[in-house]
Design a protein around this motif. Sequence first.
Motif, short mmCIF file in Angstrom:
data_model
loop_
_atom_site.label_atom_id
_atom_site.label_comp_id
_atom_site.label_asym_id
_atom_site.label_seq_id
_atom_site.Cartn_x
_atom_site.Cartn_y
_atom_site.Cartn_z
N UNK A 1 6.17 -6.82 21.49
CA UNK A 1 6.26 -5.87 20.39
C UNK A 1 5.97 -6.56 19.06
N UNK A 2 5.23 -5.85 18.22
CA UNK A 2 4.99 -6.30 16.85
C UNK A 2 5.30 -5.13 15.94
N UNK A 3 6.19 -5.34 14.99
CA UNK A 3 6.61 -4.27 14.07
C UNK A 3 7.09 -3.04 14.84
N UNK A 4 7.89 -3.27 15.88
CA UNK A 4 8.47 -2.21 16.71
C UNK A 4 7.45 -1.42 17.52
N UNK B 1 4.60 -1.68 20.80
CA UNK B 1 4.03 -2.43 21.91
C UNK B 1 2.79 -1.69 22.39
N UNK B 2 1.66 -2.37 22.34
CA UNK B 2 0.41 -1.83 22.88
C UNK B 2 0.01 -2.75 24.02
N UNK C 1 -2.75 1.80 33.11
CA UNK C 1 -2.74 2.75 31.99
C UNK C 1 -2.49 2.01 30.68
N UNK C 2 -3.00 2.57 29.61
CA UNK C 2 -2.70 2.04 28.28
C UNK C 2 -1.35 2.59 27.85
N UNK C 3 -0.48 1.71 27.41
CA UNK C 3 0.83 2.11 26.91
C UNK C 3 0.89 1.82 25.43
N UNK C 4 1.28 2.83 24.66
CA UNK C 4 1.53 2.68 23.23
C UNK C 4 2.99 3.09 23.02
N UNK C 5 3.88 2.11 22.87
CA UNK C 5 5.31 2.33 22.73
C UNK C 5 5.69 2.06 21.29
N UNK C 6 6.16 3.10 20.60
CA UNK C 6 6.53 3.00 19.19
C UNK C 6 8.03 3.23 19.07
N UNK D 1 6.27 7.30 23.01
CA UNK D 1 5.53 6.49 23.99
C UNK D 1 4.37 7.33 24.50
N UNK D 2 3.19 6.72 24.57
CA UNK D 2 2.02 7.41 25.04
C UNK D 2 1.37 6.60 26.15
N UNK D 3 1.05 7.25 27.24
CA UNK D 3 0.29 6.65 28.32
C UNK D 3 -1.07 7.32 28.34
#
Length: 178
Positions: free
Chosen positions: A148-151, A153-154, A160-165, A171-173
């Motif tokens: 994680x960077x600045x809360x 995680x990409x 699958x691509x994970x975008x966790x904010x 969270x987006x898959x």
Amino acid sequence: LQSEDSYNDTDTSLLNMESLKLFLIMALEKNLHLRTVDINHAFLYAPIEEELYIEHPKQKGMVTPLKRALYGLKQSPKNWNDTLRQFLNKRKYKDTEFSPGFYLSETDLSMIAAYVDDTMIAAETEEEIDDIINMFEEEFELKIVGTMKNNVLKTDILGLDLDYDRANGEATLSLESY
């Protein structure tokens, strides 16, 4: 000299999409930090119980006993999954038949999701994630895949691509990179 019973015993519960979604929902609900790691050469950590032989890699016509699971061996995923489950259960991480590959600590404040060698770790702090990674490194060789960077995680998980904010609770898959 492989028994047919062991050769046919290959069923294993692996992290599935529903378990991954549940993991992410719980991580967001608890506002947890995430990190992804890859367990290097995972199958080689899994012992083989039966007597198996393979052709010796350097001496043609000779055979050698096989002591560890190998990629391509039918039982390897099950043997590895059993090895990982025993490792985590001994360290107070429990899984259920309803969420395969998803392990919860006794306090439910840290979680681990594993699909073969791809592993996602969630905990309240980055320091707790470091502790979990250290626990893994006592037994396995790891490579950190996503931090994680600045809360945020990409990374990718299960292809699958994970975008966790963490800050925005989202969270987006997706299959964007494919």
